[in-house]
Design a protein around this motif. Structure first.
Motif, PDB file in Angstrom:
ATOM      1  N   UNK A 394       0.847  -1.188   0.000  1.00  0.00           N
ATOM      2  CA  UNK A 394       0.000   0.000   0.000  1.00  0.00           C
ATOM      3  C   UNK A 394       0.882   1.238   0.000  1.00  0.00           C
ATOM      4  N   UNK A 395       0.473   2.294  -0.691  1.00  0.00           N
ATOM      5  CA  UNK A 395       1.293   3.516  -0.759  1.00  0.00           C
ATOM      6  C   UNK A 395       1.189   4.346   0.527  1.00  0.00           C
ATOM      7  N   UNK A 396       1.874   3.893   1.557  1.00  0.00           N
ATOM      8  CA  UNK A 396       1.901   4.606   2.836  1.00  0.00           C
ATOM      9  C   UNK A 396       3.338   5.016   3.157  1.00  0.00           C
ATOM     10  N   UNK A 397       3.540   5.963   4.062  1.00  0.00           N
ATOM     11  CA  UNK A 397       4.916   6.337   4.446  1.00  0.00           C
ATOM     12  C   UNK A 397       5.733   5.147   4.945  1.00  0.00           C
ATOM     13  N   UNK A 516      -3.496   0.260 -12.463  1.00  0.00           N
ATOM     14  CA  UNK A 516      -4.689  -0.572 -12.633  1.00  0.00           C
ATOM     15  C   UNK A 516      -4.332  -2.054 -12.683  1.00  0.00           C
ATOM     16  N   UNK A 517      -3.269  -2.379 -13.384  1.00  0.00           N
ATOM     17  CA  UNK A 517      -2.892  -3.786 -13.555  1.00  0.00           C
ATOM     18  C   UNK A 517      -2.374  -4.417 -12.272  1.00  0.00           C
ATOM     19  N   UNK A 518      -1.839  -3.612 -11.363  1.00  0.00           N
ATOM     20  CA  UNK A 518      -1.239  -4.150 -10.145  1.00  0.00           C
ATOM     21  C   UNK A 518      -2.101  -3.869  -8.922  1.00  0.00           C
ATOM     22  N   UNK A 519      -3.401  -3.977  -9.083  1.00  0.00           N
ATOM     23  CA  UNK A 519      -4.336  -3.892  -7.951  1.00  0.00           C
ATOM     24  C   UNK A 519      -4.186  -2.618  -7.138  1.00  0.00           C
ATOM     25  N   UNK A 520      -3.856  -1.518  -7.810  1.00  0.00           N
ATOM     26  CA  UNK A 520      -3.729  -0.211  -7.154  1.00  0.00           C
ATOM     27  C   UNK A 520      -2.574  -0.169  -6.160  1.00  0.00           C
ATOM     28  N   UNK A 521      -1.654  -1.111  -6.234  1.00  0.00           N
ATOM     29  CA  UNK A 521      -0.533  -1.159  -5.288  1.00  0.00           C
ATOM     30  C   UNK A 521       0.682  -0.421  -5.852  1.00  0.00           C
ATOM     31  N   UNK A 522       0.470   0.832  -6.237  1.00  0.00           N
ATOM     32  CA  UNK A 522       1.549   1.679  -6.731  1.00  0.00           C
ATOM     33  C   UNK A 522       1.324   3.094  -6.200  1.00  0.00           C
TER      34      UNK A 522
END
Length: 585
Positions: A394-397, A516-522
């Motif tokens: 997840x895009x977190x600090x 989109x392709x990586x389940x929003x994990x960017x």
């Protein structure tokens, strides 16, 4: 910035008034010009004064005062320009944004420059304004389906279907689609293209945005471009005659793509992923050999239609539009117009889409030795590595900091190896060596590699690579070693911040595609300025102890990696080389 001359501070001004003794004449004197005092220099109150150094003709006093006033005004205007410039420059300076304790696991904010949403049928869209280049739009149709979703009698047909999309659609008969696109000034290949991979198919179209409609009618070429994307989404018509013609084209594409590096990668994939679906579903067809191309040569056109009807669904697709847009609402209106009629499927396939990430080999399983040779190779190399578990991100600090720590360890290792090459005074058996961590179809891929100085030196190179790798894993990194990589990261972040508005539309479109392709994990959809400021603040928290702890986690797999591979133009005795590798590891 074109700001005119730089006004110096008052004590360094390049001009100064000098009134003569008689009070009638004045001249300019340069502060940098040498002053010469003579015995007959004029005196004021009995004290020798600094002589005038005339420049040009002497001026009357009143004209001199007027000139001085104009110069002062010009200097004031210049200083105001520079104050403005300093304000602008400061806007390019990256200031750290400290992370509060409660924000460590909170997702970073999305970019205000991006509009994303989802239609009622489940199809997603991403819209972003960008004037790089001006007057253009970059459009993408992203499909979360590829060769890994083929059935046994459809090998290679996901890629084949991509080819048929340019032949005939619901509104464009044979050859008319390409003719229309090229009529707008776009070129096939550069502005009109597509690619197919294991789990994705992406259609790419770049169009000029005309202000008066042009050949695109009232909606302009942007509307026509989105219409073309909708044709690919749910309007491809598979023509039997065209399929027969295209079989030979794909076979020729297969033959021309078999470079030495591709052959080396194919062999690696067949060995490391043996028995897994990915190894049996290359985009070109099956294992990428003659047998794998049988479906391409012989499958009936109906199997292409079956794949299209099963996998091209709105809940598996996204539209990306990046370009010189004045109004996102108008773009979204066009997206809704062309894609809302696409009916959502009853079984909602997206909810249970099959995933085929690589399966890591067990830690206690003996590592594989790969010896690859090809006379077309122009260089020799070696690598050892392993496939890791797929982990959600997840895009977190907190996750950003973990990734920065991993990058820091890789940088330290690269710097160590680079010093051996350039500063040790010896000629090591490699010309470079590195540690990298990347993603491969959702799983992590960790690899130590080296480029060989000489083909015959691979045993020495492997031994030295392992020695330095174990030094890193066992003893970690020092506070002194991380200073230079952190400074380089800081420079990189500042450069990215200063150039954040110079990113081209194609690059932004690719970022949304990957998101989109990586389940929003960017971090593709987050606010770049916010992310870069957070990362700058995180640099001050990077710790050699934590970096060393991460390095130590590599020990188990370094002791027994997934593979060791030697790539040479020509191999010697196979058994002897395998024995050397086992002994070295």
């Amino acid at each position: 910035f074109d700001l005119g001359p730089i006004p110096p501070p008052p004590d360094m001004r390049p001009w100064r008034s000098q009134v003569s003794v008689d009070g009638e004449n004045s001249a300019w004197r340069s502060a940098s010009a040498p002053a010469t005092f003579t015995a007959d220099a004029p005196r004021l109150n009995g004290v020798a004064s600094e002589p005038s150094i005339p420049v040009g003709r002497p001026m009357p006093l009143e004209r001199s005062q007027s000139s001085i006033g104009r110069a002062a005004e010009a200097s004031t205007r210049a200083r105001k320009r520079w104050r403005k410039a300093i304000t602008v420059v400061r806007s390019f300076r990256l200031e750290p944004l400290r992370v509060a304790p409660e924000e460590w696991d909170r997702p970073l904010p999305t970019s205000p420059l991006t509009t994303e949403g989802e239609l009622a049928n489940g199809m997603r869209y991403f819209v972003r304004s960008c004037r790089k280049p001006p007057g253009r739009a970059v459009l993408r149709l992203v499909v979360r389906a590829g060769s890994v979703h083929e059935e046994d009698d459809q090998l290679g047909l996901a890629h084949f279907l991509e080819h048929t999309a340019f032949m005939k659609t619901r509104s464009y008969d044979k050859g008319k689609l390409i003719k229309f696109i090229e009529g707008t000034g776009a070129k096939f290949g550069a502005d009109l293209n597509a690619h197919t991979n294991f789990s994705e198919t992406v259609y790419k179209l770049n169009v000029p945005i005309d202000s008066d409609g042009g050949d695109g009618g009232e909606e302009g070429l942007l509307g026509k471009g989105l219409e073309v994307l909708s044709e690919w989404a749910y309007g491809i018509e598979v023509d039997d005659e065209m399929v027969e013609t295209e079989r030979g084209v794909i076979l020729q594409e297969w033959r021309s793509s078999k470079s030495a590096s591709m052959r080396a990668f194919d062999e690696w994939q067949q060995e490391i992923l043996a028995g897994q679906r990915l190894a049996q579903r290359l985009a070109i067809g099956g294992r990428g050999n003659d047998e794998g191309l049988l479906c391409v040569q012989n499958s009936p056109p109906q199997r292409l239609r079956d794949f299209y009807e099963k996998w091209y669904r709105p809940e598996l697709c996204a539209v990306v539009a990046v370009g010189d847009f004045a109004n996102h609402a108008e773009v979204i209106t066009l997206i809704k117009k062309y894609f809302s009629p696409w009916a959502r499927t009853a079984d909602d396939l997206y909810g249970h889409l099959p995933r085929y990430a690589p399966v890591p080999a067990p830690v206690d399983e003996p590592f594989k030795i790969l010896l690859f040779s090809d006379p077309e190779l122009t260089s020799a190399s070696l690598d050892l590595g392993w496939i890791g578990e797929k982990r959600s991100w997840a895009p977190t600090p907190r996750t950003l900091r973990a990734r920065m720590t991993e990058d820091l360890v890789s940088s330290v290792f690269y710097d160590r190896m680079n010093r051996i090459v350039e500063e040790s005074g010896e000629a090591p058996p490699f010309v470079f060596a590195s540690l990298s961590k990347s993603a491969y179809e959702g799983a992590s891929w960790i690899e130590w590699d080296a480029g060989l100085r000489d083909d015959s030196q691979w045993p020495e190179a492997l031994g030295r690579l392992l020695e330095e790798a174990w030094r890193l894993v066992l003893h970690g990194v020092s506070a002194l070693e991380i200073e230079v990589p952190i400074d380089e990261m800081r420079t990189s972040l500042n450069s990215a911040f200063a150039e954040r508005h110079m990113i081209e539309s194609k690059r932004l479109a690719y970022r949304f595609q990957q998101h989109f392709l990586h389940d929003d994990e960017t971090t593709s959809h987050v606010d770049d300025s916010h992310r870069l400021r957070v990362q700058l603040a995180l640099l001050d928290t990077l710790d050699p102890k934590e970096a060393s702890e991460y390095a130590s986690t590599l020990a188990a797999r370094l002791r027994n990696p997934g593979w060791v591979r030697i790539v040479l133009p020509e191999l010697g005795d196979d058994q002897a080389q395998r024995a050397v590798i086992k002994r070295q590891v």
